[in-house]
Write a protein that holds these residues in place. Sequence first.
Motif, PDB file in Angstrom:
ATOM      1  N   LYS A   1      25.604 -10.928  76.693  1.00 59.45           N
ATOM      2  CA  LYS A   1      26.313 -11.293  75.462  1.00 59.45           C
ATOM      3  C   LYS A   1      25.517 -10.851  74.237  1.00 59.45           C
TER       4      LYS A   1
ATOM      5  N   VAL B   1      26.997  -8.259  71.408  1.00 57.72           N
ATOM      6  CA  VAL B   1      27.151  -8.619  69.998  1.00 57.72           C
ATOM      7  C   VAL B   1      26.297  -7.718  69.119  1.00 57.72           C
TER       8      VAL B   1
ATOM      9  N   TRP C   1      32.170  -6.770  78.317  1.00 58.21           N
ATOM     10  CA  TRP C   1      33.062  -7.797  78.846  1.00 58.21           C
ATOM     11  C   TRP C   1      33.317  -7.541  80.338  1.00 58.21           C
TER      12      TRP C   1
ATOM     13  N   HIS D   1      34.309 -18.832  78.556  1.00 65.21           N
ATOM     14  CA  HIS D   1      32.865 -18.599  78.560  1.00 65.21           C
ATOM     15  C   HIS D   1      32.497 -17.191  79.039  1.00 65.21           C
TER      16      HIS D   1
ATOM     17  N   LEU E   1      34.351 -14.656  75.573  1.00 64.40           N
ATOM     18  CA  LEU E   1      33.761 -14.781  74.232  1.00 64.40           C
ATOM     19  C   LEU E   1      32.299 -14.359  74.257  1.00 64.40           C
ATOM     20  N   PRO E   2      31.822 -13.636  73.322  1.00 63.69           N
ATOM     21  CA  PRO E   2      32.409 -13.153  72.080  1.00 63.69           C
ATOM     22  C   PRO E   2      33.040 -11.766  72.208  1.00 63.69           C
ATOM     23  N   HIS E   3      33.036 -11.206  73.432  1.00 66.65           N
ATOM     24  CA  HIS E   3      33.497  -9.826  73.618  1.00 66.65           C
ATOM     25  C   HIS E   3      34.921  -9.610  73.102  1.00 66.65           C
TER      26      HIS E   3
ATOM     27  N   VAL F   1      36.592 -11.166  70.869  1.00 60.46           N
ATOM     28  CA  VAL F   1      36.644 -11.223  69.401  1.00 60.46           C
ATOM     29  C   VAL F   1      36.232  -9.882  68.807  1.00 60.46           C
ATOM     30  N   VAL F   2      35.175  -9.297  69.347  1.00 64.17           N
ATOM     31  CA  VAL F   2      34.697  -8.008  68.837  1.00 64.17           C
ATOM     32  C   VAL F   2      35.713  -6.902  69.149  1.00 64.17           C
TER      33      VAL F   2
END
Length: 146
Positions: A32, A36, A66, A127, A130-132, A134-135
């Motif tokens: 992760k 990010v 991801w 779990h 996120l955050p994949h 969103v990006v």
Amino acid sequence: MDVDLLRKQLETEYLHLQKVVEDFDSRTLLIKGWSVTFSLAQIVAGFTSASPSLFLIAALTATLFWALETSWKGFQYAYHGRIRDIEAYFSAESPPPIPAFQISARWFETFHAEVAGRYFEFARWPHVCLPHAVVVVLGLGMYVVY
């Protein structure tokens, strides 16, 4: 086989499996972090250089991270079959003996019976995604808008 020896062997195996599962979680945090850091750096670079193609690169790299994390979660999940076996042994009042040191055999059995074919289900777990996700949405959105 001596019941006390079997219990000790299963206890050792169980504690090892718990450590393996926890190690997967720490590596997941590393994945992760890479995702990010790299993806958001690409988005910032896209703004500073006025190059919308960098937004697509950010979305692509986040998608790849991801996918990696989803595979990783499946590999981790496959250990839970053996963990459940050992927990069932210790929770029974008079358990039938089970063989000790069956991590690999049970991993493959669990992977093929419970994990294979559930890739996209794992990918949707919050779990994991996120955050994949969103990006990915941010990168694609910025490409369209910019």
